[in-house]
Design a protein around this motif. Structure first.
Motif, PDB file in Angstrom:
ATOM      1  N   ASP A 195      36.402  37.332  47.607  1.00 50.81           N
ATOM      2  CA  ASP A 195      35.255  37.486  48.499  1.00 50.81           C
ATOM      3  C   ASP A 195      33.996  37.387  47.658  1.00 50.81           C
ATOM      4  O   ASP A 195      34.031  37.554  46.429  1.00 50.81           O
ATOM      5  CB  ASP A 195      35.299  38.829  49.233  1.00 50.81           C
ATOM      6  CG  ASP A 195      34.435  38.831  50.498  1.00 50.81           C
ATOM      7  OD1 ASP A 195      33.721  37.829  50.745  1.00 50.81           O
ATOM      8  OD2 ASP A 195      34.470  39.830  51.233  1.00 50.81           O
ATOM      9  N   GLN A 201      39.689  30.495  54.045  1.00 52.81           N
ATOM     10  CA  GLN A 201      38.859  30.237  55.223  1.00 52.81           C
ATOM     11  C   GLN A 201      38.103  28.918  55.087  1.00 52.81           C
ATOM     12  O   GLN A 201      38.024  28.130  56.037  1.00 52.81           O
ATOM     13  CB  GLN A 201      37.873  31.390  55.418  1.00 52.81           C
ATOM     14  CG  GLN A 201      38.534  32.706  55.806  1.00 52.81           C
ATOM     15  CD  GLN A 201      37.544  33.860  55.826  1.00 52.81           C
ATOM     16  OE1 GLN A 201      36.365  33.691  55.531  1.00 52.81           O
ATOM     17  NE2 GLN A 201      38.022  35.054  56.174  1.00 52.81           N
ATOM     18  N   THR A 230      39.886  36.736  59.582  1.00 48.37           N
ATOM     19  CA  THR A 230      40.234  37.810  58.660  1.00 48.37           C
ATOM     20  C   THR A 230      41.687  38.225  58.844  1.00 48.37           C
ATOM     21  O   THR A 230      42.379  38.574  57.881  1.00 48.37           O
ATOM     22  CB  THR A 230      39.309  39.021  58.875  1.00 48.37           C
ATOM     23  OG1 THR A 230      37.951  38.609  58.697  1.00 48.37           O
ATOM     24  CG2 THR A 230      39.620  40.131  57.892  1.00 48.37           C
ATOM     25  N   SER A 237      50.043  29.734  57.708  1.00 48.11           N
ATOM     26  CA  SER A 237      49.190  30.739  57.064  1.00 48.11           C
ATOM     27  C   SER A 237      49.294  32.083  57.762  1.00 48.11           C
ATOM     28  O   SER A 237      49.255  33.144  57.116  1.00 48.11           O
ATOM     29  CB  SER A 237      47.733  30.270  57.053  1.00 48.11           C
ATOM     30  OG  SER A 237      47.584  29.106  56.280  1.00 48.11           O
ATOM     31  N   MET A 257      50.021  31.994  50.775  1.00 47.07           N
ATOM     32  CA  MET A 257      48.765  32.733  50.716  1.00 47.07           C
ATOM     33  C   MET A 257      48.576  33.303  49.303  1.00 47.07           C
ATOM     34  O   MET A 257      49.539  33.764  48.679  1.00 47.07           O
ATOM     35  CB  MET A 257      48.772  33.879  51.732  1.00 47.07           C
ATOM     36  CG  MET A 257      48.626  33.448  53.181  1.00 47.07           C
ATOM     37  SD  MET A 257      46.995  32.759  53.567  1.00 47.07           S
ATOM     38  CE  MET A 257      47.352  31.009  53.412  1.00 47.07           C
ATOM     39  N   SER A 288      43.605  35.485  57.019  1.00 48.06           N
ATOM     40  CA  SER A 288      43.365  35.765  55.606  1.00 48.06           C
ATOM     41  C   SER A 288      41.901  36.124  55.424  1.00 48.06           C
ATOM     42  O   SER A 288      41.023  35.383  55.863  1.00 48.06           O
ATOM     43  CB  SER A 288      43.705  34.548  54.735  1.00 48.06           C
ATOM     44  OG  SER A 288      43.322  34.787  53.393  1.00 48.06           O
ATOM     45  N   PRO A 289      41.638  37.231  54.765  1.00 49.86           N
ATOM     46  CA  PRO A 289      40.245  37.574  54.453  1.00 49.86           C
ATOM     47  C   PRO A 289      39.707  36.777  53.270  1.00 49.86           C
ATOM     48  O   PRO A 289      38.538  36.891  52.923  1.00 49.86           O
ATOM     49  CB  PRO A 289      40.324  39.063  54.116  1.00 49.86           C
ATOM     50  CG  PRO A 289      41.702  39.235  53.558  1.00 49.86           C
ATOM     51  CD  PRO A 289      42.576  38.274  54.317  1.00 49.86           C
ATOM     52  N   ASP A 290      40.577  35.959  52.664  1.00 50.82           N
ATOM     53  CA  ASP A 290      40.210  35.205  51.469  1.00 50.82           C
ATOM     54  C   ASP A 290      39.250  34.078  51.834  1.00 50.82           C
ATOM     55  O   ASP A 290      39.559  33.226  52.666  1.00 50.82           O
ATOM     56  CB  ASP A 290      41.470  34.641  50.808  1.00 50.82           C
ATOM     57  CG  ASP A 290      41.208  34.139  49.406  1.00 50.82           C
ATOM     58  OD1 ASP A 290      40.418  33.197  49.250  1.00 50.82           O
ATOM     59  OD2 ASP A 290      41.808  34.690  48.461  1.00 50.82           O
ATOM     60  N   ARG A 291      38.084  34.061  51.205  1.00 47.49           N
ATOM     61  CA  ARG A 291      37.071  33.051  51.520  1.00 47.49           C
ATOM     62  C   ARG A 291      37.521  31.635  51.131  1.00 47.49           C
ATOM     63  O   ARG A 291      37.099  30.660  51.744  1.00 47.49           O
ATOM     64  CB  ARG A 291      35.758  33.379  50.801  1.00 47.49           C
ATOM     65  CG  ARG A 291      35.182  34.739  51.154  1.00 47.49           C
ATOM     66  CD  ARG A 291      34.908  34.858  52.639  1.00 47.49           C
ATOM     67  NE  ARG A 291      34.114  36.043  52.945  1.00 47.49           N
ATOM     68  CZ  ARG A 291      33.644  36.329  54.156  1.00 47.49           C
ATOM     69  NH1 ARG A 291      33.917  35.527  55.164  1.00 47.49           N
ATOM     70  NH2 ARG A 291      32.932  37.415  54.361  1.00 47.49           N
ATOM     71  N   ARG A 316      47.856  35.750  46.209  1.00 44.74           N
ATOM     72  CA  ARG A 316      48.151  37.173  46.040  1.00 44.74           C
ATOM     73  C   ARG A 316      46.882  38.004  45.922  1.00 44.74           C
ATOM     74  O   ARG A 316      46.839  39.145  46.359  1.00 44.74           O
ATOM     75  CB  ARG A 316      49.019  37.362  44.789  1.00 44.74           C
ATOM     76  CG  ARG A 316      50.411  36.752  44.915  1.00 44.74           C
ATOM     77  CD  ARG A 316      51.227  36.970  43.653  1.00 44.74           C
ATOM     78  NE  ARG A 316      52.547  36.360  43.763  1.00 44.74           N
ATOM     79  CZ  ARG A 316      53.454  36.371  42.802  1.00 44.74           C
ATOM     80  NH1 ARG A 316      53.174  36.976  41.635  1.00 44.74           N
ATOM     81  NH2 ARG A 316      54.633  35.792  42.964  1.00 44.74           N
ATOM     82  N   ASP A 317      45.864  37.442  45.284  1.00 39.95           N
ATOM     83  CA  ASP A 317      44.586  38.141  45.200  1.00 39.95           C
ATOM     84  C   ASP A 317      43.694  37.677  46.345  1.00 39.95           C
ATOM     85  O   ASP A 317      43.942  36.643  46.958  1.00 39.95           O
ATOM     86  CB  ASP A 317      43.901  37.862  43.856  1.00 39.95           C
ATOM     87  CG  ASP A 317      43.569  36.381  43.686  1.00 39.95           C
ATOM     88  OD1 ASP A 317      44.394  35.537  44.111  1.00 39.95           O
ATOM     89  OD2 ASP A 317      42.496  36.064  43.157  1.00 39.95           O
ATOM     90  N   THR A 318      42.676  38.428  46.654  1.00 44.82           N
ATOM     91  CA  THR A 318      41.755  38.086  47.732  1.00 44.82           C
ATOM     92  C   THR A 318      40.364  37.880  47.153  1.00 44.82           C
ATOM     93  O   THR A 318      39.808  38.787  46.522  1.00 44.82           O
ATOM     94  CB  THR A 318      41.709  39.201  48.791  1.00 44.82           C
ATOM     95  OG1 THR A 318      43.010  39.350  49.364  1.00 44.82           O
ATOM     96  CG2 THR A 318      40.716  38.849  49.891  1.00 44.82           C
TER      97      THR A 318
END
Length: 598
Positions: A292, A106, A97, A280, A286, A100-103, A288-290
């Motif tokens: 989940d 990950q 996380t 990263s 990375m 990056s919290p972006d699934r 811009r939007d995340t």
């Protein structure tokens, strides 16, 4: 019977039956595979005239191999339970996380890069057995976690287990074949040099076909499992996805060219993982939007497995350092590398000593034999890692007992599908003249011969599909190459093209077929408790295999015949147009999309 067309249809009928039941009717594999097994037995005995003792012996061989796969699955389940119970998974989750919290990110880092490294080190389904449970514990739906683990078993697979599909699959499959040594001499290469050249060409084809695999992971995640079911959300990470793809495939091809077929996936995955993790963490490319997943309450029941990734963590809420938390996975990497690369150790673990290797020789007097190298198995590596982790993570007796209880309970529901799927596979492979009274080639080879008769000079477009067929049936790129390499070589000679390039196309297709291999799907699903949903998975992974074979066939055709006004160029234009059209459709759909069933 000697009608090749009829025999080809009969040969493919068990595969069609299983495919319709799984993907069409969404039967669980535990019901579909027994039906497929019965169909295979009937055709083997009454058309191929396979001897009854050979049918039973091939079935026994399949049962033994199924047990060895269940051993690996149990080790993976035990590892997952261990890292959750110790509290390590909470630290690992927070570490990702922080990057990056972006699934989407990950999944690409863990699946594509870490998975490629694991494939290069061990192969044989190990990446999915590690990646799927890890993603599950990070908060992915069980079906999404397995899907990612299966999709990445494509590009790196030809060089899995330190190059086994090329070195053993192609190398042994071509050995002694007519015209092989002569072709090696013609190219100014020895036999080993010819095999290495095939490996390089396979890597080059993979690099093109596999360019979009990380992007496919992202698109499938958002389109099938996102709250808005928007494929366009996955497309938005295309700069990062292509960067991650090249970070692995560029060193992968260079290693194949200059160091041989042993280390492309291993070193490519390791180099890519180190580079992408470093960049990263500094925000390079990375999104811009995340992205989940939606609230867990909104997830479909079919996405959910029976493995509980939360309750074990309640046994210990202590936080630990990132290095200590990752130590089980680092241990797996070290142990896999040591057991595969340190020659005295490798030889000892694969020796014929009954304490190390369990032999099952000459089953029922048929000559069918198999062995279980249980100390060399990834399952042993997983279990040993767990035992060491108990000390490293200072786990209590209650925690240790809970991990074995949970893993033991989960493995009980896994066996039925594998105990029919693998015998089905062995019957198909063993249906050749050695075990029959008909004199016919085995069912997979008969089917390949039928396809070759239809394709003619356009065979390079078809060759990857035959490799994928072998992988679908056997669940192994190595077995696919063993079965079809000499056939592909001879077909290349027959149509007057470079036969080594046709074999390279076979090897690439064999890797591209792994995402739809039935017992790979069953074994990976078992690691997250997702049993009975194999049909849902194959509907998704079949898209990857179809793309991979189309792309590999196109590149192979143009590699062999050159760029010109030919069928290869036409297929390239059609494939690019299809991909662009899908991207445009996804973007338009995202503007007015209403969530639908995945």
């Amino acid at each position: 019977m000697d009608n090749l067309a009829v025999l080809s249809l009969l040969a493919i009928s068990p595969i069609v039956v299983v495919g319709v039941l799984l993907a069409g009717l969404r039967w669980p594999a535990k019901y579909a595979m027994p039906v497929g097994y019965v169909v295979t037995v009937v055709i083997a005995m009454f058309v191929w005239q396979m001897r009854p003792t050979a049918v039973v012996a091939a079935t026994l061989e399949g049962l033994i191999i199924a047990v060895t796969l269940l051993y690996i699955v149990f080790g993976a389940l035990l590892l997952l339970a261990t890292v959750i119970a110790s509290g390590a998974m909470a630290t690992i989750r927070s570490g990702f996380t922080a990057i990056s919290p972006d699934r989407r990110v990950q999944a690409i880092i863990i699946g594509w890069l870490f998975g490629s490294f694991l494939e290069g080190a061990s192969g044989f389904g190990t990446p999915a057995a590690v990646v799927a449970p890890l993603l599950l514990a990070l908060g992915f739906p069980a079906m999404a976690a397995v899907m990612v683990g299966l999709i990445i078993q494509s590009t790196p697979v030809s060089f899995g287990a330190v190059g086994t599909p090329i070195i053993v699959g192609v190398g042994t499959g071509l050995q002694g074949g007519p015209g092989v040594e002569e072709r090696a001499a013609e190219l100014g290469l020895g036999y080993d040099g010819l095999v290495a050249e095939i490996g390089f060409q396979a890597a080059a084809i993979h690099a093109v076909a596999g360019l979009l695999i990380p992007l496919a992971i992202a698109v499938f995640l958002t389109g099938f499992f996102g709250e808005r079911r928007s494929f366009a959300e996955g497309l938005r990470v295309w700069p990062f996805a292509l960067y991650a793809s090249l970070a692995m495939t560029v060193p992968y091809v260079l290693v194949a060219r200059f160091a041989g077929p042993e280390f492309p996936a291993l070193l490519g995955g390791l180099a890519g993982l180190a580079l992408v993790m470093f960049t990263s963490s500094r925000g390079f490319l990375m999104p811009r939007d995340t992205f989940d997943f939606g609230p867990r309450s909104s997830w479909q029941e079919r996405w959910m497995g029976t493995v509980d990734t939360d309750h074990l963590g309640d046994l210990d809420t202590r936080r630990m350092g990132l290095l200590r938390a990752w130590s089980p996975y680092l241990l797996i990497a070290v142990l896999l590398l040591a057991t595969r690369l340190i020659e005295p150790l490798t030889t000892a673990l694969r020796s014929e000593n009954p304490a190390v290797t369990l032999p099952f020789e000459n089953l029922l007097g048929t000559g069918i034999s198999t062995t279980w190298q249980w100390l060399y198995s990834p399952g042993t590596v997983f279990i040993l890692t767990c035992l060491i982790t108990y000390g490293l993570h200072r786990m209590s007796g209650e925690q240790i007992r809970s991990t074995w209880a949970v893993a033991g309970k989960q493995i009980l529901g896994t066996g039925v599908a594998l105990l029919f799927a693998v015998p089905l596979v062995r019957l198909l492979i063993r249906s050749g003249a050695e075990f029959t009274d008909s004199g016919l080639a085995s069912m997979p080879v008969t089917l390949a011969e039928g396809a070759a008769a239809v394709a003619g000079s356009n065979w390079p477009l078809v060759a990857p599909w035959i490799g994928a067929l072998g992988a679908f049936v056997a669940g192994s790129n190595t077995v696919s190459n063993l079965t079809f390499s000499l056939f592909q070589f001879a077909t290349g000679q027959e149509i007057g093209v470079a036969p080594e390039s046709v074999v390279a196309a076979q090897a690439v297709g064999g890797a591209g077929g792994n995402p739809v291999a039935i017992h790979n799907i069953v074994a990976a699903s078992a690691t997250v408790g997702l049993l009975g949903r194999e049909g849902d998975l194959i509907r998704k992974t079949a898209l990857v295999t179809a793309y991979y074979c189309l792309a590999a066939g196109t590149v192979s055709y143009l590699w062999i015949y050159g760029i010109g006004l030919n069928l290869g160029l036409l297929q390239l234009v059609a494939l690019v147009a299809l991909l662009v059209g899908l991207a445009v459709w996804a973007r338009r759909r995202s503007r007015s999309e209403v969530p639908t069933r995945a």
